[in-house]
Write a protein that holds these residues in place. Structure first.
Motif, PDB file in Angstrom:
ATOM      1  N   ARG A  31       0.827  -1.212   0.000  1.00  0.00           N
ATOM      2  CA  ARG A  31       0.000   0.000   0.000  1.00  0.00           C
ATOM      3  C   ARG A  31       0.859   1.257   0.000  1.00  0.00           C
ATOM      4  N   ALA A 116      -6.923  -1.696  10.774  1.00  0.00           N
ATOM      5  CA  ALA A 116      -8.359  -1.389  10.838  1.00  0.00           C
ATOM      6  C   ALA A 116      -9.141  -2.271   9.878  1.00  0.00           C
ATOM      7  N   SER A 117      -8.593  -2.494   8.678  1.00  0.00           N
ATOM      8  CA  SER A 117      -9.329  -3.296   7.692  1.00  0.00           C
ATOM      9  C   SER A 117      -9.365  -4.763   8.118  1.00  0.00           C
TER      10      SER A 117
ATOM     11  N   GLN B 105      -6.932  10.809   7.917  1.00  0.00           N
ATOM     12  CA  GLN B 105      -6.452   9.503   8.393  1.00  0.00           C
ATOM     13  C   GLN B 105      -7.588   8.764   9.093  1.00  0.00           C
ATOM     14  N   GLN B 108     -10.171   7.457   6.691  1.00  0.00           N
ATOM     15  CA  GLN B 108      -9.673   6.248   6.027  1.00  0.00           C
ATOM     16  C   GLN B 108      -9.799   5.029   6.942  1.00  0.00           C
ATOM     17  N   VAL B 109      -9.487   5.225   8.229  1.00  0.00           N
ATOM     18  CA  VAL B 109      -9.611   4.114   9.187  1.00  0.00           C
ATOM     19  C   VAL B 109     -11.061   3.645   9.248  1.00  0.00           C
ATOM     20  N   ALA B 112     -11.822   1.639   6.270  1.00  0.00           N
ATOM     21  CA  ALA B 112     -11.173   0.325   6.384  1.00  0.00           C
ATOM     22  C   ALA B 112     -11.942  -0.569   7.344  1.00  0.00           C
ATOM     23  N   VAL B 113     -12.396  -0.004   8.463  1.00  0.00           N
ATOM     24  CA  VAL B 113     -13.154  -0.774   9.455  1.00  0.00           C
ATOM     25  C   VAL B 113     -14.442  -1.318   8.822  1.00  0.00           C
ATOM     26  N   HIS B 114     -15.135  -0.461   8.074  1.00  0.00           N
ATOM     27  CA  HIS B 114     -16.423  -0.864   7.520  1.00  0.00           C
ATOM     28  C   HIS B 114     -16.305  -1.727   6.269  1.00  0.00           C
ATOM     29  N   GLY B 116     -13.400  -3.484   5.267  1.00  0.00           N
ATOM     30  CA  GLY B 116     -12.485  -4.619   5.403  1.00  0.00           C
ATOM     31  C   GLY B 116     -11.660  -4.812   4.148  1.00  0.00           C
ATOM     32  N   LYS B 117     -11.645  -6.063   3.661  1.00  0.00           N
ATOM     33  CA  LYS B 117     -10.839  -6.379   2.483  1.00  0.00           C
ATOM     34  C   LYS B 117     -11.333  -5.637   1.238  1.00  0.00           C
ATOM     35  N   TYR B 119     -11.775  -2.681   0.986  1.00  0.00           N
ATOM     36  CA  TYR B 119     -11.080  -1.403   0.876  1.00  0.00           C
ATOM     37  C   TYR B 119      -9.720  -1.682   0.239  1.00  0.00           C
ATOM     38  N   THR B 120      -9.752  -1.793  -1.085  1.00  0.00           N
ATOM     39  CA  THR B 120      -8.565  -2.234  -1.823  1.00  0.00           C
ATOM     40  C   THR B 120      -7.468  -1.163  -1.812  1.00  0.00           C
ATOM     41  N   PRO B 121      -6.225  -1.577  -2.122  1.00  0.00           N
ATOM     42  CA  PRO B 121      -5.153  -0.583  -2.216  1.00  0.00           C
ATOM     43  C   PRO B 121      -5.471   0.526  -3.226  1.00  0.00           C
ATOM     44  N   GLU B 122      -6.146   0.154  -4.327  1.00  0.00           N
ATOM     45  CA  GLU B 122      -6.475   1.170  -5.337  1.00  0.00           C
ATOM     46  C   GLU B 122      -7.453   2.205  -4.786  1.00  0.00           C
ATOM     47  N   HIS B 124      -7.843   2.906  -1.608  1.00  0.00           N
ATOM     48  CA  HIS B 124      -7.078   3.598  -0.583  1.00  0.00           C
ATOM     49  C   HIS B 124      -6.306   4.756  -1.217  1.00  0.00           C
ATOM     50  N   ALA B 125      -5.635   4.461  -2.352  1.00  0.00           N
ATOM     51  CA  ALA B 125      -4.856   5.496  -3.033  1.00  0.00           C
ATOM     52  C   ALA B 125      -5.753   6.622  -3.519  1.00  0.00           C
ATOM     53  N   ASP B 128      -7.078   8.692  -0.667  1.00  0.00           N
ATOM     54  CA  ASP B 128      -5.998   9.507  -0.100  1.00  0.00           C
ATOM     55  C   ASP B 128      -5.771  10.757  -0.951  1.00  0.00           C
TER      56      ASP B 128
END
Lengths: 147, 143
Positions: A31, A116-117, B105, B108-109, B112-114, B116-117, B119-122, B124-125, B128
């Protein structure tokens, strides 16, 4: 010296006990390289970093991610002496690797998001507080020997 | 700054949280106050306890503003113009970008919490970049 309350220590170690270091390390590093592409300059010999898919599947990224997070585990085991624990690594990152310390903060924030994820609602606001504090302390320790 | 792909991903993320946007707002603020206590200094007039009506209300406002930004990705400057004035002249959140980074931040958390997986890196980018763009617009009028 950093002061940790009993609660903070407990929140840190209880999360750490459930972390798959290989998976989370690989994911956090991948990431970092995807979200902040300029960090790829430190890994020019890692081969194919041409796309998010390539980065996620890159075995060198996975291996190095595991290394980085394993080292993080040392901080978790030595909360009362993170400075000492990272002294040599700090010199390394300055003198050999030439990494701008700002990037440690970025990786720390990404690690928090990865946790978190993985942990969902179990990664409570209190957990997040303890972990943001930890990644901040680690980043600071890694920057300490820069000159 | 935001590519066509980034915009698509941000819109996708927004759709994924469409059912729980209000909660997301409140949770983002709660996490921000918990993880970065210095941010509480901007809300001395608020009840900052868990579940407070003021946090819920303000969280709702923040997410609605972000939602408006998502609908106007091609013209963030204009869409956030009023808020930009507010943050620069009235609220004077100081230094300009830093607390907004902390909010980003925590947002984003929450994603991610809601997600989970999912929330891909793409994603996320893209998120951000989106949050950085929003923060930059809000800081435009500072000086």
């Amino acid at each position: 010296m950093v002061h940790w309350t009993a609660e903070e220590k407990q929140l840190i170690s209880s999360v750490w006990a459930k972390v798959n270091v290989e998976e989370c390390g690989a994911e956090a590093l991948a990431r970092l390289l995807i979200v902040y592409p300029w960090t790829q300059r430190f890994f020019s010999n890692f081969g194919n970093l041409s796309s998010p898919t390539a980065i996620v599947g890159n075995p060198k990224v996975r291996a190095h991610g595991k290394k980085v997070l394993t080292s993080f585990g040392e901080a978790v085991k030595n909360l009362d002496n993170i400075k000492g624990t990272y002294s040599k690594l700090s010199e390394l990152h300055c003198e050999k690797l030439h990494v701008d310390p700002e990037n440690f903060r970025l990786l720390g924030d990404i690690l928090v998001i990865v946790l978190a994820s993985h942990f969902g609602k179990d990664f409570t606001p209190s957990c997040q507080f303890a972990w943001q504090k930890l990644v901040g302390v680690v980043a600071h320790a890694l920057a300490r020997k820069y000159h | 700054m935001l590519t066509a792909e980034d915009k698509k991903l941000v819109q996708q993320v927004w759709q994924k949280i469409s059912g729980c946007q209000e909660d997301a707002g409140a949770e983002t603020l709660e996490r921000m106050f918990a993880a970065y206590p210095q941010t509480k200094t901007y809300f001395p007039h608020f009840d900052l306890h868990h579940g407070s009506d003021q946090i819920r209300g303000h969280g709702k406002k923040v997410v609605a503003a972000l939602g408006n930004a998502v609908k106007n990705l091609d013209n963030l400057s204009q869409a956030l113009s009023e808020l930009s004035n507010l943050h620069a002249y009235n609220l004077r959140v100081d230094p300009p970008c830093f607390p907004l980074q902390l909010l980003a931040q925590c947002f984003q958390v929450v994603l991610a919490v809601h997600l989970g997986k999912d929330y891909t890196p793409e994603m996320h980018a893209a998120v951000d970049k989106f949050m950085s763009a929003v923060a930059a617009v809000l800081a435009e009028k500072y000086r």
